[in-house]
Design an enzyme around this catalytic site. Structure first.
Site, PDB file in Angstrom:
ATOM      1  N   HIS A 136      -4.959  -3.436   5.165  1.00  0.00           N
ATOM      2  CA  HIS A 136      -4.644  -4.008   4.066  1.00  0.00           C
ATOM      3  C   HIS A 136      -5.843  -4.360   2.986  1.00  0.00           C
ATOM      4  CE1 HIS A 136      -1.663  -5.003   1.410  1.00  0.00           C
ATOM      5  NE2 HIS A 136      -1.736  -6.259   1.706  1.00  0.00           N
ATOM      6  N   ASP A 172       0.775  -0.969   0.464  1.00  0.00           N
ATOM      7  CA  ASP A 172      -0.353  -0.002   0.158  1.00  0.00           C
ATOM      8  C   ASP A 172       1.071   0.863  -0.310  1.00  0.00           C
ATOM      9  OD1 ASP A 172      -2.484  -1.604   0.207  1.00  0.00           O
ATOM     10  OD2 ASP A 172      -2.284  -1.922   2.440  1.00  0.00           O
TER      11      ASP A 172
END
Length: 343
Positions: free
Chosen positions: A187, A149
């Site tokens: 996530h 990310d």
């Protein structure tokens, strides 16, 4: 030096991850494990002229794989495919991660466990509860790898700055944007919270800011669609996983991290500043959250909550949304272990 084990080494993430860690100067021994093909991959990588040894093990040799391992990466599992939700992934991957973490608890109880398999938001709680049942849990040794990310945020932030103002965009370096952006939360989807720490860049993005947020949160979908059902993020995930592992390895040598605001999805109650983090996200009972970590000798010794103290109103909204979803993800993982123990 350090022995590193990769469980799931022959998969789409496992193979490039194995290659990247074979190149790391911080690894002395690389042990590869999978239900198929790991021996061949290990032999292939062993021909590379770096100073680490590399051995692949078959499905019946997990004890040898894990013996004396100090860092264990787990990319094992079924990849995302079109039409496959993260809940579907959970059902298939939960049992795999439980089995592998049980083996780590048995054969390498002091190892640092880096969970790459998805969905991280649920599989990290599975790893923790599995180790708790075995009496082998150390809060600083279990980390959910959310680094992809951040890698995406660094990339996409420059991309959108280039669209808005090419002159400003050209002045940026994607490899050092971690000094200007971080990612916290979880996530998956809306649990992913990109935080631009250099607020002048939010102003520069203007209307592109919301596009940036959405793309960081759902960037994985682009890859699933582009691969036309043949897989998900593998090469970029391996890159991000190797970068995270390298920071863990650097900490064994008391070297400063290269990545500022390196985050991981961790168990808050067992870590320094964990309670403070719970208060700042507005939920004193949430047990897991991805935040910048402080590493020492390969383990998380504390978390940095400063990013939570400087949130804009929009970022506070993102945190509130993420916490609601994370609670469900975390409970799903915990229930998989706790409910099965009642049977």
């Amino acid at each position: 030096m350090v022995k590193v084990a990769i469980l799931g080494a022959s998969g789409g993430v496992g193979q490039p991850l194995s290659l990247l860690l074979k190149l790391s100067p911080y690894v002395s021994e690389l042990a590869l494990y999978d239900i198929r093909a790991a021996e061949g991959i290990g032999k292939d990588l062993s021909h590379i002229n770096t100073n680490s040894s590399c051995v692949g093990y078959d499905k019946d040799s997990i004890e040898n794989t894990l013996s004396n391992a100090q860092v264990v990466l787990i990319p094992a599992g079924v990849p995302r495919k079109p039409g496959l939700t993260r809940d579907d992934l959970f059902k298939m991957n939960a049992g795999i991660v439980k089995s592998l973490v049980t083996a780590v608890g048995k054969f390498a109880p002091n190892a640092r466990i880096l969970v790459i398999s998805n969905p991280v938001n649920s599989l990290v709680p599975i790893a923790v509860e599995t180790l708790k049942k075995m009496g082998k849990f150390k809060p600083g040794n279990v980390m959910g790898v959310t680094n992809l990310d951040l890698v995406r945020a660094e990339t996409f932030l420059v991309d959108y700055l280039m669209l808005k103002n090419p002159k400003i965009g050209q002045e940026q370096d994607k490899t050092t944007m971690h000094r200007k952006v971080t990612v916290i939360g979880g996530h998956s989807g809306e649990t992913i919270i990109p935080i631009i720490t250099d607020k002048s860049l939010v102003f520069q993005l203007d209307k592109q800011y919301e596009h940036f947020i959405h793309r960081v949160q759902f960037g994985g979908d682009e890859i699933v669609q582009a691969k036309q059902g043949a897989g998900s993020a593998t090469l970029s995930m391996a890159f991000a996983g190797a970068k995270f592992a390298e920071e863990v390895l650097r900490s064994f040598h008391n070297e400063k991290p290269e990545t500022e605001s390196l985050s991981a999805f961790v168990y808050l109650p067992g870590l320094k500043n964990g309670k403070k983090a719970q208060q700042l996200v507005g939920d004193n009972s949430i047990e897991y959250f991805s935040l910048p970590i402080v590493l020492r000798n390969g383990s998380v010794v504390s978390i940095d909550t400063s990013v939570l103290e400087k949130l804009s109103p929009r970022e506070e909204q993102l945190v509130n949304t993420a916490v609601k979803e994370l609670r469900k993800n975390i409970e799903k993982g915990k229930s998989f272990i706790l409910d099965s123990s009642k049977l």
